[in-house]
Design a protein around this motif. Sequence first.
Motif, PDB file in Angstrom:
ATOM      1  N   HIS A  16       9.057  -6.114  -6.281  1.00 43.95           N
ATOM      2  CA  HIS A  16       9.231  -6.723  -5.010  1.00 43.95           C
ATOM      3  C   HIS A  16      10.391  -6.026  -4.399  1.00 43.95           C
ATOM      4  O   HIS A  16      11.522  -5.954  -4.594  1.00 43.95           O
ATOM      5  CB  HIS A  16       9.734  -8.067  -5.426  1.00 43.95           C
ATOM      6  N   PHE A  17      10.241  -5.436  -3.203  1.00 40.61           N
ATOM      7  CA  PHE A  17      11.023  -4.638  -2.534  1.00 40.61           C
ATOM      8  C   PHE A  17      11.625  -5.598  -1.314  1.00 40.61           C
ATOM      9  O   PHE A  17      12.966  -5.557  -1.409  1.00 40.61           O
ATOM     10  CB  PHE A  17      10.299  -3.444  -1.742  1.00 40.61           C
ATOM     11  N   ASP A  18      11.067  -6.157  -0.708  1.00 41.35           N
ATOM     12  CA  ASP A  18      11.536  -7.391   0.242  1.00 41.35           C
ATOM     13  C   ASP A  18      10.571  -8.290   0.513  1.00 41.35           C
ATOM     14  O   ASP A  18       9.254  -7.989   0.102  1.00 41.35           O
ATOM     15  CB  ASP A  18      12.242  -6.730   1.449  1.00 41.35           C
ATOM     16  N   ASP A  19      10.722  -9.303   1.321  1.00 37.82           N
ATOM     17  CA  ASP A  19       9.771 -10.321   1.554  1.00 37.82           C
ATOM     18  C   ASP A  19       8.126  -9.966   2.290  1.00 37.82           C
ATOM     19  O   ASP A  19       7.268 -10.392   2.171  1.00 37.82           O
ATOM     20  CB  ASP A  19      10.289 -11.536   2.180  1.00 37.82           C
ATOM     21  N   ASP A  20       8.382  -8.602   2.865  1.00 35.29           N
ATOM     22  CA  ASP A  20       7.158  -8.127   3.592  1.00 35.29           C
ATOM     23  C   ASP A  20       6.569  -6.636   2.815  1.00 35.29           C
ATOM     24  O   ASP A  20       6.169  -6.105   3.413  1.00 35.29           O
ATOM     25  CB  ASP A  20       7.108  -8.070   4.985  1.00 35.29           C
ATOM     26  N   ASN A  41       1.952  -7.421   2.652  1.00 34.42           N
ATOM     27  CA  ASN A  41       2.648  -7.197   4.008  1.00 34.42           C
ATOM     28  C   ASN A  41       3.338  -8.404   4.660  1.00 34.42           C
ATOM     29  O   ASN A  41       3.715  -8.061   5.660  1.00 34.42           O
ATOM     30  CB  ASN A  41       1.933  -6.457   4.939  1.00 34.42           C
ATOM     31  N   GLY A  42       3.625  -9.204   3.731  1.00 35.80           N
ATOM     32  CA  GLY A  42       4.381 -10.427   4.498  1.00 35.80           C
ATOM     33  C   GLY A  42       3.284 -11.639   4.851  1.00 35.80           C
ATOM     34  O   GLY A  42       3.767 -12.650   4.868  1.00 35.80           O
ATOM     35  N   THR A  43       2.235 -11.212   4.997  1.00 33.88           N
ATOM     36  CA  THR A  43       1.149 -12.329   5.581  1.00 33.88           C
ATOM     37  C   THR A  43      -0.012 -12.134   4.621  1.00 33.88           C
ATOM     38  O   THR A  43      -0.599 -13.214   4.175  1.00 33.88           O
ATOM     39  CB  THR A  43       0.565 -11.803   6.819  1.00 33.88           C
ATOM     40  N   ALA A  44      -0.468 -11.053   3.926  1.00 36.59           N
ATOM     41  CA  ALA A  44      -1.451 -10.967   3.027  1.00 36.59           C
ATOM     42  C   ALA A  44      -1.723  -9.849   2.271  1.00 36.59           C
ATOM     43  O   ALA A  44      -0.907  -8.929   2.356  1.00 36.59           O
ATOM     44  CB  ALA A  44      -2.991 -10.898   4.051  1.00 36.59           C
ATOM     45  N   TRP A  45      -2.202 -10.236   1.034  1.00 35.11           N
ATOM     46  CA  TRP A  45      -2.545  -9.000   0.090  1.00 35.11           C
ATOM     47  C   TRP A  45      -3.491  -8.030   0.611  1.00 35.11           C
ATOM     48  O   TRP A  45      -4.645  -8.613   1.069  1.00 35.11           O
ATOM     49  CB  TRP A  45      -2.805  -9.508  -1.437  1.00 35.11           C
ATOM     50  N   ASN A  46      -3.436  -6.822   0.442  1.00 36.63           N
ATOM     51  CA  ASN A  46      -4.492  -5.764   1.014  1.00 36.63           C
ATOM     52  C   ASN A  46      -4.547  -4.761  -0.214  1.00 36.63           C
ATOM     53  O   ASN A  46      -3.394  -4.197  -0.671  1.00 36.63           O
ATOM     54  CB  ASN A  46      -4.142  -5.097   2.382  1.00 36.63           C
ATOM     55  N   GLN A  47      -5.889  -4.308  -0.527  1.00 41.30           N
ATOM     56  CA  GLN A  47      -6.001  -3.405  -1.496  1.00 41.30           C
ATOM     57  C   GLN A  47      -5.828  -1.939  -0.922  1.00 41.30           C
ATOM     58  O   GLN A  47      -6.429  -1.660   0.170  1.00 41.30           O
ATOM     59  CB  GLN A  47      -7.539  -3.576  -2.098  1.00 41.30           C
ATOM     60  N   VAL A  48      -5.146  -1.083  -1.545  1.00 39.51           N
ATOM     61  CA  VAL A  48      -4.657   0.194  -0.975  1.00 39.51           C
ATOM     62  C   VAL A  48      -5.726   1.082  -1.624  1.00 39.51           C
ATOM     63  O   VAL A  48      -5.730   1.074  -3.078  1.00 39.51           O
ATOM     64  CB  VAL A  48      -3.431   0.645  -1.314  1.00 39.51           C
ATOM     65  N   LYS A  49      -6.245   1.865  -0.977  1.00 39.58           N
ATOM     66  CA  LYS A  49      -7.444   2.789  -1.506  1.00 39.58           C
ATOM     67  C   LYS A  49      -6.510   4.095  -1.941  1.00 39.58           C
ATOM     68  O   LYS A  49      -5.788   4.778  -0.924  1.00 39.58           O
ATOM     69  CB  LYS A  49      -8.545   3.337  -0.474  1.00 39.58           C
ATOM     70  N   LEU A  50      -6.796   4.758  -3.220  1.00 36.74           N
ATOM     71  CA  LEU A  50      -6.098   5.898  -3.506  1.00 36.74           C
ATOM     72  C   LEU A  50      -7.099   6.631  -4.091  1.00 36.74           C
ATOM     73  O   LEU A  50      -8.095   6.120  -4.542  1.00 36.74           O
ATOM     74  CB  LEU A  50      -5.003   5.493  -4.643  1.00 36.74           C
TER      75      LEU A  50
END
Length: 133
Positions: A16-20, A41-50
Amino acid sequence: MKSVLGGHGIEMELLHFDDDDVWAVGPNWADGALPVVLHWNGTAWNQVKLTVNDHTALVAVRTDPVGGVWIAANPAQAAPYVLNLRDGKWTRSTLPPSKQPVSIVDIAPAAGTTRLWVHAKQGKGTSAIYELQ
């Protein structure tokens, strides 16, 4: 409360870095697919492609005070490495070659810098500390 991962039974590392700005990383999905990297991002979880291979365990995620995100990766068939997100770009730093198998145990960013300390285990449990710059 609803789980964002559905029924997949995996262990996750949370940051947890900050709320968003919340990160979650985990090892392989139970069904053998790619490792998991999620970002809130403060609104939704998104999968990050690596660009990571199957059978790569993502074991730690950390931020540093100068805005970077670090993820530690232990691939099954290659040297361990860390991924760093800074200014929207991912870079990879691989640990030096070793005669014994090596796996990353934990990572710790150096306060106020872009340096990273890496705690790794060699062979049958010998610890090694690396500094990445």
